[in-house]
Design a protein around this motif. Structure first.
Motif, PDB file in Angstrom:
ATOM      1  N   PRO A  70       0.834  -1.205   0.000  1.00 29.36           N
ATOM      2  CA  PRO A  70       0.000   0.000   0.000  1.00 29.36           C
ATOM      3  C   PRO A  70       0.863   1.247   0.000  1.00 29.36           C
ATOM      4  O   PRO A  70       1.826   1.351   0.753  1.00 29.36           O
ATOM      5  CB  PRO A  70      -0.790  -0.127   1.311  1.00 29.36           C
ATOM      6  CG  PRO A  70      -0.744  -1.570   1.663  1.00 29.36           C
ATOM      7  CD  PRO A  70       0.572  -2.073   1.147  1.00 29.36           C
ATOM      8  N   ARG A  71       0.538   2.172  -0.912  1.00 27.64           N
ATOM      9  CA  ARG A  71       1.308   3.418  -1.040  1.00 27.64           C
ATOM     10  C   ARG A  71       0.371   4.598  -0.835  1.00 27.64           C
ATOM     11  O   ARG A  71      -0.829   4.509  -1.068  1.00 27.64           O
ATOM     12  CB  ARG A  71       1.926   3.501  -2.451  1.00 27.64           C
ATOM     13  CG  ARG A  71       2.917   2.381  -2.753  1.00 27.64           C
ATOM     14  CD  ARG A  71       4.277   2.692  -2.130  1.00 27.64           C
ATOM     15  NE  ARG A  71       5.064   1.486  -1.908  1.00 27.64           N
ATOM     16  CZ  ARG A  71       5.901   0.935  -2.785  1.00 27.64           C
ATOM     17  NH1 ARG A  71       6.066   1.466  -3.969  1.00 27.64           N
ATOM     18  NH2 ARG A  71       6.580  -0.144  -2.463  1.00 27.64           N
ATOM     19  N   LEU A  72       0.958   5.711  -0.466  1.00 27.28           N
ATOM     20  CA  LEU A  72       0.179   6.913  -0.164  1.00 27.28           C
ATOM     21  C   LEU A  72      -0.582   7.405  -1.390  1.00 27.28           C
ATOM     22  O   LEU A  72      -0.002   7.532  -2.471  1.00 27.28           O
ATOM     23  CB  LEU A  72       1.118   8.020   0.325  1.00 27.28           C
ATOM     24  CG  LEU A  72       0.424   9.243   0.919  1.00 27.28           C
ATOM     25  CD1 LEU A  72      -0.123   8.921   2.304  1.00 27.28           C
ATOM     26  CD2 LEU A  72       1.380  10.428   0.980  1.00 27.28           C
ATOM     27  N   VAL A  73      -1.859   7.689  -1.189  1.00 27.51           N
ATOM     28  CA  VAL A  73      -2.696   8.193  -2.280  1.00 27.51           C
ATOM     29  C   VAL A  73      -3.662   9.250  -1.756  1.00 27.51           C
ATOM     30  O   VAL A  73      -3.883   9.362  -0.546  1.00 27.51           O
ATOM     31  CB  VAL A  73      -3.527   7.069  -2.948  1.00 27.51           C
ATOM     32  CG1 VAL A  73      -2.633   6.083  -3.672  1.00 27.51           C
ATOM     33  CG2 VAL A  73      -4.409   6.345  -1.921  1.00 27.51           C
ATOM     34  N   GLY A  74      -4.249   9.974  -2.708  1.00 31.05           N
ATOM     35  CA  GLY A  74      -5.361  10.855  -2.377  1.00 31.05           C
ATOM     36  C   GLY A  74      -6.661  10.172  -2.744  1.00 31.05           C
ATOM     37  O   GLY A  74      -6.675   9.255  -3.576  1.00 31.05           O
ATOM     38  N   ILE A  75      -7.724  10.606  -2.145  1.00 30.26           N
ATOM     39  CA  ILE A  75      -9.016   9.966  -2.378  1.00 30.26           C
ATOM     40  C   ILE A  75     -10.083  11.044  -2.563  1.00 30.26           C
ATOM     41  O   ILE A  75     -10.203  11.959  -1.741  1.00 30.26           O
ATOM     42  CB  ILE A  75      -9.388   9.055  -1.171  1.00 30.26           C
ATOM     43  CG1 ILE A  75      -8.334   7.938  -1.028  1.00 30.26           C
ATOM     44  CG2 ILE A  75     -10.766   8.445  -1.367  1.00 30.26           C
ATOM     45  CD1 ILE A  75      -7.840   7.743   0.366  1.00 30.26           C
ATOM     46  N   PHE A  76     -10.820  10.918  -3.670  1.00 31.63           N
ATOM     47  CA  PHE A  76     -11.954  11.808  -3.926  1.00 31.63           C
ATOM     48  C   PHE A  76     -13.226  10.973  -3.901  1.00 31.63           C
ATOM     49  O   PHE A  76     -13.220   9.837  -4.388  1.00 31.63           O
ATOM     50  CB  PHE A  76     -11.866  12.433  -5.334  1.00 31.63           C
ATOM     51  CG  PHE A  76     -10.797  13.492  -5.491  1.00 31.63           C
ATOM     52  CD1 PHE A  76     -10.038  13.935  -4.414  1.00 31.63           C
ATOM     53  CD2 PHE A  76     -10.574  14.055  -6.750  1.00 31.63           C
ATOM     54  CE1 PHE A  76      -9.061  14.907  -4.589  1.00 31.63           C
ATOM     55  CE2 PHE A  76      -9.599  15.034  -6.926  1.00 31.63           C
ATOM     56  CZ  PHE A  76      -8.839  15.456  -5.839  1.00 31.63           C
TER      57      PHE A  76
END
Lengths: 422, 987, 94
Positions: free
Chosen positions: B893-899
């Protein structure tokens, strides 16, 4: 052997309790067994029981240096829960909880598993989100878990510090209703009785003094009651795993032995109906009320490595502070006993259940804080491992090589320092 | 019946008192205990037992009491389970019986006694599992139904639900010698040690000094005021710990009807004593025989104590049952006080000299005789006796009496020694456990060492003190320590009296209703180890922790097994010796003082500006600064918007700050940070990430180079202490060759972040010379040291967590409020605002900057999206182990943004990111933070998902939150959701 | 409660200190192999008896100490400053 039931209790009441036999035999050790389990704690006894019940292996000895259930089986705070969320741990502890739910019936021994809810207090919106991650995974993997609002918490657990003067105000709680407490001694005795009925020899006062190897295998164990050989050997001696490991000539382990204290107060009429966990401001504290009425609680490790089953004062103070801060009405309640146990703390806070460098030796250890609740599944999977000579997929990563792979099963994210996994 | 006499005693007849027992008002005197006063008023039934609710009377005169447990006080001072035998009487004391309804004299719960034949030891392990009679069913439902009833019937007293209003103090003490107990041995020890020049503390749990001498007819007063000994009465040594540390509980006001407001209720002492002498005495045992639990049965020494100390004659027609010499003195005194006394002597011969005096006092002595069965309703009325022939007992007739006194021998109080790990040793000659071997810092004296004669006890105290003094290098007289023992006639080791064919209910543990048959049942069922016996029958688990019954239980088990007592073993005694209140252990560290509160120097300033504060570890930090009727959400959105559009100020003092100084500071930093630090120029700051040894992220922060060998490091608020310890460990243990010193300066510097496009304007207004903060003199990642207006010294770095042009300004702590005044005067005209942690969260989530929510101890530098920063061409802490395979799995798991897919939708932190078709299992990732983005105009989140955002681009993902919101469709985006090029903070 | 004689501050309660860990470990150079680092970071002999361990006088002088202590009895045999320079200074102090 008499089956336990209300009927047999009634009949024995009429006949002066004459109908009860030994709950397990006191056999002389034979010279050899198919499987020799070292450690007559709940893990070892459950392993023997499931080897017999699930795998048809009955020529088994369980060796105990003192009296069965005398280690951490009889020293813990009896909490049973499955609110672990790391892969592997999640499935393992869930299986354990499932076994717990029917354990009294399985063993025909009332282990008094009381599913009274395990309530972890939360003190900030961020803490609620953090807990939600784990509890959402519990829900998505078929377990139960819920978040209680402050109102729900006040209704269910009325005597916590909801006042203005709380150092860390309570915002809510993460709750597992199927979790609770059990009667720790009864679990050991119930498994012992069941294993004994299946033909397992439970040999008490039998301390392992040496391990005789035959190359890459163990041939026999030198014990205080003579030499005992076996085809397969299982170590289930959490707290003392390293000692046996070194007796077998196997060197170092990712384990340190630490001590953990437990506490009980004078008996009181019902005051607290759940297990409540208080962990904020760098503390860790858990409390429930036993059926006898004593409040049973515990906190952090004593923070330094120790094999002495003897606690120190600063932690006594620390848990008292937590108790009174969590429930201000406890100030006048008196502590009646505190004691300590030696626990295997591992490098990631998770246990080991695996094959070892020796072909016929299997390891069960490194239970950290988790040993009591784990015991049914521990016996179940360890029996499976010993019988089939391969780990079940649930415990496939609970091996000793996981740190070489970089696979840490770290519920707290505390890193490779055993004392931080309390 | 029991009654008060006019004889001389230690009560103060000049101070009559009244007290309340179960609603009735009764008289007593100062100097009484509650038990002696109850007895003076002929109250026989004062308690009920745990399991069968059998009536319980007063059985002892001390801490070993197992029967007379009462509830003291009312309301928020209600104290359950108080031993009436140790509670001092005071004017207006209110006590009630407990574990009974409607009262202890007539208790409906007593019906349990009728079924006691079914309720043998451990019966509950055999039933209550399912539907009776054959325990049909599955699961825990049946048990939990029974459990509700069992819990209600169990327990003893009822706790108050109200907060404890009293205060408790902690005291730390030091001494050369701690003497526990003020009997003849303890006093002699203290006196001699003081004469030898030792600093001595003597403690006594009673309210008077004297120990067993207080119970004698000839009254003597112990006075140590002519010595240097520090004396604490009403003080119990509840536990001995490693290295001479003792835990003491001093009861300061528990004996006062109106405690002075300036006094704590109790004090908890931690005493470090170089040497310790335990002169803790011995406790008299009972015997097991039929109905030996009836009210009106007590130990002989108890009756003697009530007679001589409190002038209470506990009965008129007294039978004394003994197997040792200690009974005769009491027998004579009771007879002289007017009672009719009969002695049942279990031995074949009564000791001649003693019995001669008894006969002269008109006492009848029956040898070879012991009690077999006590009879009576709620109090003893008759004794059926047994006659012995040396090998067995047979029934031997009935004797009338209203009081039965019993002595089964004496058990030295070795509990405290056992806390230290010593194992007591069985003495067949004395029929008791004697203290075991202990190290040279712990000495046993008096009857605690099994020495019975008073003179010998004095000598043993002196011998112990002399030994202690010599260990400490003082000269002391040579005193030979007497040997244990001292009775003229050997004790007969008997524990239970029974005859063949008779079923008797003989109690071993009076509080928990454990009978001798229970012990034998435990043996039959294989619970033969002492610890199994204790756990299976609950023997010794009551509030007295087996002080009265353990030895009898052990002896009965030994007999059942045909073994000697030492082969069966003894249980370890655990602290506390007597129960201690949680309040005393807690002291002042409760409620708002549970943990220290850390406030920044700007705390009051922030509060005055309407900041709502929140906890961040131990710190209080601004959460948001609402204007008017704003909610939290309205406030943080406005604050974040203001920072993006104008300027905001945020108190960031709680960040950890460490001065890293020395010729090797550069090399040191280059080793501990994963990114390069070797070439950081003076006057520049750099963001750095520290890994742990195992290659996972420990902490992040900026480090500023102030001078060649002088760096200023900032850490996260949460990890400040941990990082400092870590750096010290590295410097002192691993790299002692590096010449570097690290010092925490967290408390020395106050800090404020100034963020937003107008931040430079604010700073310019704070300097005498605006050019000092021009972009030339303070470019991005530049560091400035100088003075603000009004001569405020400062250090400033142009660094940004919000993604805007921003500065962190540090001033010496005392200047914190002045700094805020200065900044606010400049920011307010520019339509600036204060912002708190909530808006800070919004700003950093928009930018994809990580905090502790993401750096949770399980992420790699790559997981956090910072992999590019890690140096390729140097080794650093964690560089070896970060290369392990599982940490380099592409699919981590890698850092992401979420909309949210529907931009009007919201979702929650803690949601699990799942593929739409797989809404079960562990999911593909999770959400660590959610906020409403004013810049984007909708809710956004930050979190982790397998493989990072690229593989998920254009795919619908479910944010699953079965706990709260259910399933929300989301999109996975780059974590840099606002200004990914970073033009704003450079610009 | 263990009482630890800090060579700089004198004998103090152990609650002034934090326990570090096994003091017999030699950490390899930063550039050493993952295997060497694995053994140093994860593997413990976990001695039951006299062991050398590290303690940090965190609420005192903040010195790291090397302590010989029996893990069965908590008895302390020796305490030295972990930093060789610190210990040298102590040795020179009469």
């Amino acid at each position: 052997m008499t089956r336990f039931s209300a009927w047999s209790v009634f009949c024995n009441g009429l006949t002066g309790q004459k109908g009860w036999d030994r709950q397990w035999r006191d056999p002389e050790p034979k010279s050899g067994y198919e499987v020799v389990i070292v450690g007559g704690g709940i893990h070892g006894l459950a392993t023997a029981c499931y080897l017999a019940r699930n795998h048809g292996i009955t020529n088994i000895a369980v060796l105990e240096k003192g009296w069965i259930g005398g280690g951490n089986a009889g020293r813990n705070t009896t909490i049973v829960r499955s609110n672990y969320f790391r892969p592997g741990n999640r499935e393992f502890y869930e299986h354990s909880l499932n076994l717990w739910e029917n354990l009294s019936h399985e063993l025909n021994y009332n282990v008094m598993f009381s599913q009274r809810s395990h309530v972890s207090l939360l003190h900030s919106p961020a803490a609620i989100d953090r807990a939600a991650r784990g509890y959402n995974i519990m829900r998505l993997t078929g377990s139960d878990g819920e978040l209680w609002s402050l109102d729900a918490l006040k209704k269910n657990v009325p005597h916590l510090n909801y006042g203005e003067d709380a150092r860390f105000p309570i915002f809510g709680a993460a709750v597992q209703r199927r979790a609770g407490t059990a009667r720790h001694d009864a679990v050991a005795w119930g498994y012992a009785r069941a294993a004994d009925q299946a033909g397992v020899d439970i040999i008490q006062n039998c301390e392992v003094l040496g391990v005789t190897r035959d190359g890459g295998e163990i041939r026999s164990l030198e014990t205080s009651r003579g030499t005992i050989s076996g085809r397969k050997f299982g170590f289930a001696v959490a707290g003392n795993t390293s000692r046996l490991w070194q007796m077998a000539g196997l060197g170092a382990l990712p384990i340190e032995t630490h001590k953990l204290q437990a506490f009980v107060t004078e008996p009181l009429k019902p005051l607290l109906d759940q297990v409540v966990v208080f962990g904020v401001g760098g503390t860790h504290f858990y409390m429930s009320q036993s059926d006898k009425g004593g409040l049973v609680f515990g906190g952090d490790l004593d923070w330094y490595k120790s094999y002495a089953q003897r606690g120190s004062l600063p932690i006594v103070q620390d848990v008292a502070e937590c108790a009174v801060s969590m429930m201000p009405c406890l100030g006048r309640i008196r502590l009646v006993r505190h004691w300590s146990g030696a626990v295997d703390m591992s490098m990631d806070g998770s246990f080991f259940m695996c094959k070892t460098p020796l072909d016929n030796l299997y390891l069960n250890g490194g239970w950290n804080y988790g040993g009591f609740k784990a015991s049914p599944a521990s016996g179940w999977y360890f029996a499976d491992l010993i019988a089939n000579n391969r780990p079940h997929e649930t415990i496939a990563n609970h091996d000793l090589k996981r740190f070489e792979r970089g696979y840490h099963i770290d519920e707290r994210g505390a890193g490779p320092d055993p004392k931080l996994h309390g | 019946m029991s009654k008060r006499l006019d004889t001389k005693a230690r009560i103060d007849r000049g101070r009559p008192l009244t007290f309340h027992w179960d609603g009735r008002t009764l008289p007593g005197y100062a100097g009484d205990t509650l038990a002696s006063a109850l007895m003076a008023n002929n109250q026989r039934v004062v308690g009920r037992s745990f399991k069968y609710h059998r009536p319980r009377g007063i059985m002892s005169a001390g801490v070993e009491e197992s029967g007379a447990l009462v509830t003291l006080g009312d309301g928020n001072r209600r104290d359950p389970n108080v031993r009436a035998t140790t509670q001092e009487l005071y004017q207006g004391l209110v006590a009630r019986g407990q574990n009974a309804w409607p009262n202890v004299r007539f208790d409906l719960g007593g019906a349990a006694n009728l079924f006691s034949r079914f309720f043998a030891a451990g019966f509950y392990y055999k039933t209550f599992m399912g539907l009776p009679p054959f325990e049909w069913g599955r699961g825990t439902g049946y048990w939990m139904t029974y459990e509700k009833l069992i819990r209600r019937a169990a327990g003893m007293g009822e706790a108050t639900r109200l907060p404890d209003p009293d205060i408790y103090d902690h005291v730390h003490g030091f001494c050369d010698l701690l003497v526990v107990g003020s009997g003849p041995a303890g006093v002699a020890a203290a006196r001699l040690a003081a004469q030898a020049g030792l600093d001595v503390i003597l403690i006594e749990q009673d309210f008077e000094l004297g120990g067993s001498t207080l119970n004698r007819a000839e009254q003597a007063t112990v006075d140590l005021s002519d010595t240097s000994v520090r004396v604490l009465t009403r003080t119990t040594a509840f536990g001995l710990y490693d290295n001479g540390v003792a835990g003491l509980l001093q009861r300061v006001t528990d004996h006062l009807s109106r405690p002075p407001p300036d006094q704590p209720r109790q004090r908890f002492w931690t005493v470090r004593a170089t040497q310790t002498i335990l002169a803790t005495g011995a406790l008299e045992r009972s015997l097991a025989f039929g109905h030996n639990d009836l009210p009106g049965i007590m130990t002989i020494s108890a009756a003697r104590c009530y007679l001589n100390r409190f002038a209470v004659l506990a009965g008129q027609e007294i039978t004394i049952a003994t197997c040792n010499d200690s009974a005769y003195g009491a027998a004579v005194e009771l007879a002289q006080a007017g009672a009719q006394v009969r002695v049942l002597e279990s031995r074949t011969l009564a000791p001649q000299q003693l019995s001669q005096r008894a006969l002269e006092a008109g006492i009848e002595i029956e040898t070879n005789t012991a009690p077999l069965l006590a009879r009576g309703g709620k109090s003893v009325e008759q004794i059926e006796v047994a006659r012995g022939d040396g090998t067995a007992w047979r029934a031997g007739g009935v004797r009338a009496c209203d009081l039965l006194l019993v002595s089964g021998g004496w058990s030295p109080v070795v509990n405290l020694q056992s806390h230290r790990g010593a194992t007591p040793v069985w003495s067949r000659e004395n029929a008791c456990f004697l203290p075991g071997e202990s190290d040279g810092s712990l000495h046993m004296a008096g009857s605690a060492a099994g020495i019975w004669g008073t003179d010998a006890c004095v000598r043993s105290g002196e011998a112990a003190a002399a030994a202690a003094a010599r260990t400490l290098g003082r000269t002391a007289p040579n005193v030979d320590a007497p040997r244990p023992g001292g009775w003229h006639h050997p004790i007969q080791a008997i524990y239970e009296i029974r005859v063949p064919g008779r079923r008797l209910k003989s109690f071993v543990d009076f509080q928990h209703d454990v009978t001798s048959d229970d012990v034998r049942l435990a043996k039959r069922e294989g619970f033969v180890s002492v610890e199994h016996l204790k756990r299976y029958t609950t023997l010794g688990m009551a509030t007295d922790q087996g002080k009265m019954g353990n030895i009898i239980g052990l002896a009965l088990m030994a007999e059942a097994l045909g073994k000697d007592i030492p082969e069966v073993g003894t249980t370890r005694f655990r602290p506390p010796y007597t129960p201690i209140s949680l309040g005393a252990l807690t002291g002042r560290n409760k409620a708002r003082h549970f943990r220290a509160v850390r406030r920044t120097p700007m705390h009051d300033w922030n509060r005055a500006k309407n900041c709502t504060m929140t906890d961040a570890g131990l710190w209080r930090r601004p959460w948001y600064a609402a204007r008017g009727e704003e909610t939290l959400q309205q406030a943080y959105i406005r604050e974040a918007t203001t920072v993006r559009q104008a300027v905001g100020l945020c108190d960031v003092t709680s960040l950890g700050k460490i001065a890293v100084q020395g010729p090797d500071a550069t090399e040191f930093l280059n080793r501990i940070y994963s990114n390069p630090f070797a070439k950081l120029a003076v006057g520049k700051a750099r963001y750095g990430i520290m890994l742990r040894d195992d290659g996972l992220v420990m902490d992040d922060g900026t480090t500023w180079r102030l001078a060649d060998t002088d760096y200023f490091m900032t850490t996260t608020t949460a990890n400040a202490a941990k990082v400092l310890v870590w750096l010290e460990e590295l410097l002192q243990l691993r790299w002692p060759d590096l010449k570097v010193h690290v010092t925490s300066v967290t408390d020395q510097w106050a800090a404020c972040a100034v963020a937003g496009p107008k931040s430079r304007q604010v700073l310019e207004a704070c300097f005498e010379n605006a050019a000092d903060v021009s972009d030339d003199s303070c470019p991005f990642m530049g560091v400035l040291q100088g003075h603000l207006k009004n001569g405020i010294p400062c250090r400033i770095a142009r660094i940004s967590f919000s993604g805007e042009r921003a500065y962190e300004i540090y001033v010496p702590s005392d200047y914190g409020p002045a700094l805020m005044d200065l900044l606010w005067a400049a920011a307010e005209p520019l339509a600036g605002c204060l912002y708190g942690l909530e808006a800070l969260g919004t700003l950093r989530i928009e930018k994809g900057h990580v905090t502790g929510a993401e750096l949770d101890g399980r992420v790699t530098i790559e997981d956090a999206g910072l992999g590019k920063m890690a140096a390729k061409n140097k080794s650093f802490i964690g560089s070896a182990l970060r290369n392990r395979p599982a940490l380099n799995d592409e699919n981590r798991p890698r850092l992401v943004g979420i909309f949210p897919k529907d931009r009007a939708e919201t979702f929650n932190g803690g949601s699990i990111l799942c593929r739409p078709q797989t809404l079960s299992g562990h999911g593909e990732g999770w959400i660590t933070g959610v906020t409403h983005s004013p810049t984007l105009g909708h809710w956004i989140g930050i979190g982790f998902i397998a493989g990072g955002h690229h593989p998920w681009s254009g795919k619908t993902v479910i944010a699953a939150d079965p706990l709260r919101k259910g399933n929300i469709e989301v999109e996975i985006v780059s974590p840099q959701m606002v200004d990914p090029e970073g033009t704003r903070h450079y610009g | 409660m263990i009482r630890i004689p800090c060579p700089f501050c004198g004998e103090r309660d152990h609650s002034e200190f934090t326990y570090g860990g096994d003091g017999s470990i030699t950490y390899p150079p930063l550039g050493a192999s993952a295997k060497q680092w694995h053994d140093a970071v994860f593997q413990r002999r976990n001695i039951r008896g006299l062991q050398t361990e590290t303690w940090h006088h965190v609420f005192g002088c903040r010195a790291w100490l090397r302590v010989e202590r029996d893990t069965r009895t908590h008895e302390i045999k020796s305490v030295r400053a972990a930093h060789p320079g610190g210990q040298r200074a102590l040795d020179k102090t009469p």
